[in-house]
Enzyme design. Structure first.
Site, PDB file in Angstrom:
ATOM      1  N   TYR A 144       0.837  -1.207   0.000  1.00 51.53           N
ATOM      2  CA  TYR A 144       0.000   0.000   0.000  1.00 51.53           C
ATOM      3  C   TYR A 144       0.873   1.258   0.000  1.00 51.53           C
ATOM      4  CZ  TYR A 144      -3.745   3.211   1.499  1.00 51.53           C
ATOM      5  OH  TYR A 144      -4.651   4.243   1.583  1.00 51.53           O
ATOM      6  N   ASP A 145       1.808   1.304   0.966  1.00 49.21           N
ATOM      7  CA  ASP A 145       2.614   2.519   1.137  1.00 49.21           C
ATOM      8  C   ASP A 145       3.390   2.853  -0.135  1.00 49.21           C
ATOM      9  OD1 ASP A 145       1.745   1.828   3.637  1.00 49.21           O
ATOM     10  OD2 ASP A 145       3.703   1.842   4.613  1.00 49.21           O
TER      11      ASP A 145
HETATM   12  N1  LIG Z   1     -10.485   6.050   4.391  1.00 52.55           N
HETATM   13  C1  LIG Z   1      -9.350   6.576   4.813  1.00 52.55           C
HETATM   14  O1  LIG Z   1      -9.194   6.857   6.011  1.00 52.55           O
HETATM   15  C2  LIG Z   1      -8.227   6.841   3.825  1.00 52.55           C
HETATM   16  C3  LIG Z   1      -7.010   7.304   4.333  1.00 52.55           C
HETATM   17  C4  LIG Z   1      -5.984   7.565   3.451  1.00 52.55           C
HETATM   18  C5  LIG Z   1      -6.169   7.418   2.088  1.00 52.55           C
HETATM   19  N2  LIG Z   1      -7.348   6.962   1.618  1.00 52.55           N
HETATM   20  C6  LIG Z   1      -7.468   6.785   0.149  1.00 52.55           C
HETATM   21  O2  LIG Z   1      -8.752   7.179  -0.306  1.00 52.55           O
HETATM   22  C7  LIG Z   1      -9.196   6.320  -1.342  1.00 52.55           C
HETATM   23  C8  LIG Z   1     -10.551   5.740  -0.991  1.00 52.55           C
HETATM   24  O3  LIG Z   1     -10.460   5.013   0.232  1.00 52.55           O
HETATM   25  P1  LIG Z   1     -11.741   4.380   0.923  1.00 52.55           P
HETATM   26  O4  LIG Z   1     -11.531   4.425   2.382  1.00 52.55           O
HETATM   27  O5  LIG Z   1     -12.951   4.992   0.337  1.00 52.55           O
HETATM   28  O6  LIG Z   1     -11.590   2.858   0.476  1.00 52.55           O
HETATM   29  P2  LIG Z   1     -12.689   1.857  -0.100  1.00 52.55           P
HETATM   30  O7  LIG Z   1     -12.059   0.507  -0.127  1.00 52.55           O
HETATM   31  O8  LIG Z   1     -13.972   2.027   0.611  1.00 52.55           O
HETATM   32  O9  LIG Z   1     -12.876   2.392  -1.576  1.00 52.55           O
HETATM   33  C9  LIG Z   1     -11.947   2.132  -2.602  1.00 52.55           C
HETATM   34  C10 LIG Z   1     -12.727   1.863  -3.886  1.00 52.55           C
HETATM   35  O10 LIG Z   1     -11.806   1.591  -4.952  1.00 52.55           O
HETATM   36  C11 LIG Z   1     -12.324   0.515  -5.721  1.00 52.55           C
HETATM   37  N3  LIG Z   1     -11.218  -0.105  -6.455  1.00 52.55           N
HETATM   38  C12 LIG Z   1     -10.141  -0.750  -5.951  1.00 52.55           C
HETATM   39  N4  LIG Z   1      -9.341  -1.175  -6.949  1.00 52.55           N
HETATM   40  C13 LIG Z   1      -9.927  -0.785  -8.110  1.00 52.55           C
HETATM   41  C14 LIG Z   1      -9.600  -0.924  -9.477  1.00 52.55           C
HETATM   42  N5  LIG Z   1      -8.491  -1.561  -9.883  1.00 52.55           N
HETATM   43  N6  LIG Z   1     -10.435  -0.397 -10.410  1.00 52.55           N
HETATM   44  C15 LIG Z   1     -11.567   0.247 -10.029  1.00 52.55           C
HETATM   45  N7  LIG Z   1     -11.932   0.413  -8.752  1.00 52.55           N
HETATM   46  C16 LIG Z   1     -11.117  -0.099  -7.796  1.00 52.55           C
HETATM   47  C17 LIG Z   1     -12.984  -0.391  -4.704  1.00 52.55           C
HETATM   48  O11 LIG Z   1     -13.893  -1.303  -5.266  1.00 52.55           O
HETATM   49  C18 LIG Z   1     -13.630   0.633  -3.785  1.00 52.55           C
HETATM   50  O12 LIG Z   1     -14.933   0.962  -4.203  1.00 52.55           O
HETATM   51  C19 LIG Z   1      -8.119   5.254  -1.527  1.00 52.55           C
HETATM   52  O13 LIG Z   1      -7.298   5.619  -2.631  1.00 52.55           O
HETATM   53  C20 LIG Z   1      -7.342   5.319  -0.233  1.00 52.55           C
HETATM   54  O14 LIG Z   1      -6.014   4.935  -0.411  1.00 52.55           O
HETATM   55  C21 LIG Z   1      -8.394   6.657   2.456  1.00 52.55           C
END
Ligand SMILES: NC(=O)c1ccc[n+]([C@@H]2O[C@H](COP(=O)([O-])OP(=O)(O)OC[C@H]3O[C@@H](n4cnc5c(N)ncnc54)[C@H](O)[C@@H]3O)[C@@H](O)[C@H]2O)c1
Length: 317
Positions: A144-145
């Site tokens: 991830y990182d």
């Molecule tokens: N929630 C947090 O606290 C947090 C913190 C830091 C960063 N983020 C970043 O924010 C973004 C959203 O996070 P989240 O918490 O909503 O996660 P989540 O898992 O709820 O949502 C991620 C979405 O991406 C989709 N996805 C994954 N791989 C895919 C692909 N190859 N093609 C199309 N869709 C794909 C998944 O199906 C999902 O709907 C991510 O990029 C995450 O790294 C979130």
């Protein structure tokens, strides 16, 4: 604007779709449903300005002319990215390059959802955007990182070499309605355990700290950044630090649960402290979070109650 949101069926992406629709934009949401859920978008079923594409963004695709691309696709919780390690590396690398190519083709603005995990187990507190991080490139969390660090590098490269108009948000721990209840993140773990009357598991001595941002604050910060001219990363998160132990106590108080706290071994590479320095967001965007943890948990309580109920009845079927 016509806006492409990748990962729009996820926790943050679905809230972003709601916020952009409220600003009168049209949305194309591209998601392969790896970790997202259609329930997160169910309320948009009749919305004529909303279009859903079931699409892996690592594969070539063309959404048609767009004006802005928000790249949120990626497993985000430790449970998800450890289960889908290779997919996480692919969406951060091939998926990000694909999305940057789309932005370049249509001369669209581009915003990358990056993460505080880029700082790794930080040696500087709180973390400013100028800190380069302390990341184990071969540990379990590196899928991830390092994917996100690559995604940031790719975004800056498309900005420098192809003049794509890019933004990078470093998101810190965010919680709220639609957070998956079994995703291994602190708030969902504690809320699920408290509402089921199970022990709350605290890792190590519980003195490691985290900060938690309510989703409405997070989305407001991301939208403010999307409208700014800043190309370098900006931290968006809540700087109020809680020890895990204190957080567990607040959850018990908000849920009124009689659960106990149980201590377990600290997982590998678990950061001891994580807190954003949001001076840049404050000065540049005039943004800061408004909702404290207790209020945010109270606002999310109904969602967590229903999600725990739905989860238990699904398990009984
Ligand atoms: N929630 C947090 O606290 C947090 C913190 C830091 C960063 N983020 C970043 O924010 C973004 C959203 O996070 P989240 O918490 O909503 O996660 P989540 O898992 O709820 O949502 C991620 C979405 O991406 C989709 N996805 C994954 N791989 C895919 C692909 N190859 N093609 C199309 N869709 C794909 C998944 O199906 C999902 O709907 C991510 O990029 C995450 O790294 C979130």
């Amino acid at each position: 604007m016509r806006v492409l949101v990748t990962g729009g069926a996820g926790f943050l992406g679905s809230h972003l779709c709601d916020a952009m629709l409220a600003e009168e934009h049209s949305i194309v949401c591209a998601d392969n449903l790896l970790t997202g859920r259609m329930e997160n978008l169910a309320h948009l079923g009749r919305e004529s300005r909303f279009e859903f594409l079931q699409q892996d963004v690592c594969e070539a695709f063309d959404p048609g002319k767009i004006d802005y691309l928000f790249h949120f696709a990626s497993p985000a919780s430790p449970v998800d990215y450890l289960k889908h390690g290779i997919e996480t590396l692919r969406v951060g690398s091939a998926g990000t390059i694909n999305c940057l190519e789309i932005a370049k083709k249509y001369n669209a603005k581009f915003l990358l959802a990056s993460t505080s995990e880029c700082y790794g187990d930080p040696l500087e507190h709180p973390q400013k955007e100028s800190y380069w991080g302390h990341v184990n490139s071969i540990g379990p969390r590196s899928v991830y990182d390092e994917a996100k660090r690559f995604a940031e590098a790719a975004t800056m490269a498309y900005h420098r070499y192809h003049a794509v108009d890019t933004r990078i948000v470093r998101i810190f721990n965010t919680y709220g309605p639609r957070l998956q209840i079994d995703d291994g993140r602190v708030i969902s773990n504690f809320m699920r355990q408290a509402l089921r009357g199970e022990d709350l598991t605290v890792y190590g001595d519980g003195m490691q700290t985290r900060s938690f941002c309510c989703v409405s604050d997070e989305i407001a910060g991301i939208l403010a950044l999307s409208k700014s001219e800043e190309h370098l990363p900006v931290n968006i998160g809540n700087p109020t630090e809680f020890t895990m132990l204190k957080c567990a106590e607040v959850v018990l108080e908000v849920t009124g649960s009689a659960s106990k706290i149980r201590f377990e071994l600290l997982p590998q590479d678990d950061p001891k402290q994580r807190r954003p320095d949001i001076t840049k967001a404050r000065t540049l965007l005039g943004w800061e979070p408004k909702i404290d943890l207790r209020t945010g948990l109270q606002l999310s309580l109904n969602y967590f109650r229903e999600a725990v109920l739905a989860n238990s009845s699904a398990a009984c079927r």
